[in-house]
Every structure is written in C-alpha cells, then in structure tokens.
Motif scaffolding. Structure first.
Motif, PDB file in Angstrom:
ATOM      1  N   LEU A 163       0.866  -1.176   0.000  1.00 53.94           N
ATOM      2  CA  LEU A 163       0.000   0.000   0.000  1.00 53.94           C
ATOM      3  C   LEU A 163       0.905   1.228   0.000  1.00 53.94           C
ATOM      4  O   LEU A 163       1.723   1.414   0.902  1.00 53.94           O
ATOM      5  N   ILE A 166      -2.649   6.750   0.327  1.00 55.93           N
ATOM      6  CA  ILE A 166      -3.984   6.775   0.907  1.00 55.93           C
ATOM      7  C   ILE A 166      -4.554   8.179   0.729  1.00 55.93           C
ATOM      8  O   ILE A 166      -3.907   9.167   1.083  1.00 55.93           O
ATOM      9  N   ARG A 176      -7.792   3.731  -0.317  1.00 52.62           N
ATOM     10  CA  ARG A 176      -6.484   3.171  -0.683  1.00 52.62           C
ATOM     11  C   ARG A 176      -6.242   3.459  -2.171  1.00 52.62           C
ATOM     12  O   ARG A 176      -6.699   2.726  -3.033  1.00 52.62           O
ATOM     13  N   ALA A 179      -1.877   1.006  -4.880  1.00 54.63           N
ATOM     14  CA  ALA A 179      -1.669  -0.337  -4.350  1.00 54.63           C
ATOM     15  C   ALA A 179      -1.061  -1.234  -5.422  1.00 54.63           C
ATOM     16  O   ALA A 179      -1.377  -1.107  -6.606  1.00 54.63           O
TER      17      ALA A 179
END
Length: 239
Positions: A163, A166, A176, A179
């Motif tokens: 990840l 954000i 999110r 990714a």
C-alpha cells in the motif's frame, strides 16, 4: 519498453467538457507524458477491431495502462481473458481510476472491486505511506488535487501486496489510492485519480506516479518456471 495505453474513448466523444480537457483523448494525454521518458507508446480504444488489442499487439506489449468507466461491459470476455493471461505471463499492468471496475482488473483480483463514490468537486489529499517505494520516488509527503471525484472505503479488493498511497477527501472519506499486486509473473499497480471531467492527468505529481508505476510493473526478464513431471537433479537411490 513497449507501452500500450488503452482507453474506452467514449466520454471524449459525448461530453464537450471532457473533450475540451482532453482534446486528444485521455489516452493521448497519458501517452504524451509517457513518451517523455523515451518509451515506445501506442494507444488502443474500445471501438477499434478487437478493441485495438489483437494478438500481435498483446504479444509485444511490455506494459499496458488501462482507463475505462462507462463501457466496461462492452469489453469482450475473450479480449479480457487474453489481457489477463498476458499479465499472468509477465506483462505489467497499470490500472487507473475507474478501471477498478474493468473486467480485466476484476478477473485478476477475484473480488467485486466495488467502492463508494461521489462527484462534488472535492479537494483530495493523497498521502504517501511508503516513501521508500520506487513508485513514490520524487514525491513529497502528499499530492494535493484541487478537485476530484471521491472514492471511499470500503474498497472491495484483496489485501494489497504493498500500500503506497492513501487519499483523504474534503467530505471526510479515505481511500487506498495506490496499491500493488502480483499475479503470476505480472506486476499490477492500481492508481486512483483521473476522473474524466477534471484535468488530473496534467498534474505533474500524478504524471510522476504513473511514470514510476510503468517502470515498476515492467517485467525485465524474470525467470519463467517449468511445471509438470520433472527429472531428478541427483541420483535417487532406491531402497
């Protein structure tokens, strides 16, 4: 590196707001700054024969960048399966914005890939949560976009391998937004921003992430494993 930028190319034909922002299409805008890195970039769109993704095109593609929104269901199952298989065989894939709902991405994730959304001209602040990753190289602590479409959790994807980003939106939601995943021999990067009625793909930090993402997903000759019945490497002593 041979890059194909795929775009359904529907909004630009139907909505003058979008065509004013992206007169060469979203695919044209993406291809333009990817070419600045010296890559060989071509484009393909939904209404071309085989969606522009013939076997010849797919077989020589190192990385595919995918943008789709309103016509996911018009992508043929056969072509979606072929793209999925190319990823499993080692082709890199960068999925942008509403490409989360594409047949290709959902096939690779194995989930609904659904989410919350809202169009309200909200500010987006995208925080870098892994500043050591090659995809976030050259960024500050966050990317701020003046106006964007909100995407909110829960985002129904498998737990990402990594990840990286954000997002926080003015209305309060988080998401999110950057990714990575590995499927077979292929690397996948999902990157959230890019709603068609905003000039997001002219934002230099957004461009930087996509440029970095293309480099990261590129499979530079990793070994191809052999499966099935295998001969022993050493002599086997029978008892």
């Amino acid at each position: 590196m041979n890059i194909v930028v795929w775009n359904e190319f529907r909004h630009e034909k139907e909505n003058p707001v979008v065509s004013d922002i992206y007169p060469e299409g979203i695919h044209g805008a993406l291809a333009s700054f990817l070419e600045e890195d010296g890559h060989h970039v071509t484009t393909a769109t939904l209404d071309e024969e085989e969606h522009g993704l013939t076997d010849e095109v797919l077989n020589k593609t190192d990385v595919m960048v995918w943008w789709g929104h309103k016509a996911h269901e018009e992508v043929s199952e056969e072509i979606a399966e072929k793209v999925k298989q190319r990823v499993l065989d080692g082709m890199g894939l960068v999925v942008l914005h509403s490409g989360h709902f594409s047949k290709v991405f959902k096939k690779l994730m194995g989930t609904s890939c659904d989410l919350k959304w809202r169009e309200a001209d909200e500010k987006e602040r995208m925080w870098v949560v892994d500043p050591t990753h090659p995809i976030t190289e050259g960024l500050g602590e966050y990317i701020e976009i003046e106006k964007e479409e909100m995407y909110g959790e829960h985002f129904d994807i498998p737990t990402p391998d990594e990840l990286l980003l954000i997002s926080w939106f003015e209305g309060g939601e988080v998401f999110r937004s950057g990714a990575t995943f590995k499927r077979g021999r292929g690397n996948i990067f999902y990157f959230r921003p890019g709603h068609e009625t905003y000039p997001t793909y002219y934002h230099k930090d957004v461009q930087k992430v996509i440029q970095n993402g293309v480099k990261w997903v590129y499979n530079n000759g990793t070994p191809k494993h052999v499966y099935g019945n295998a001969q022993p490497l050493e002599a086997i002593t029978s008892k």
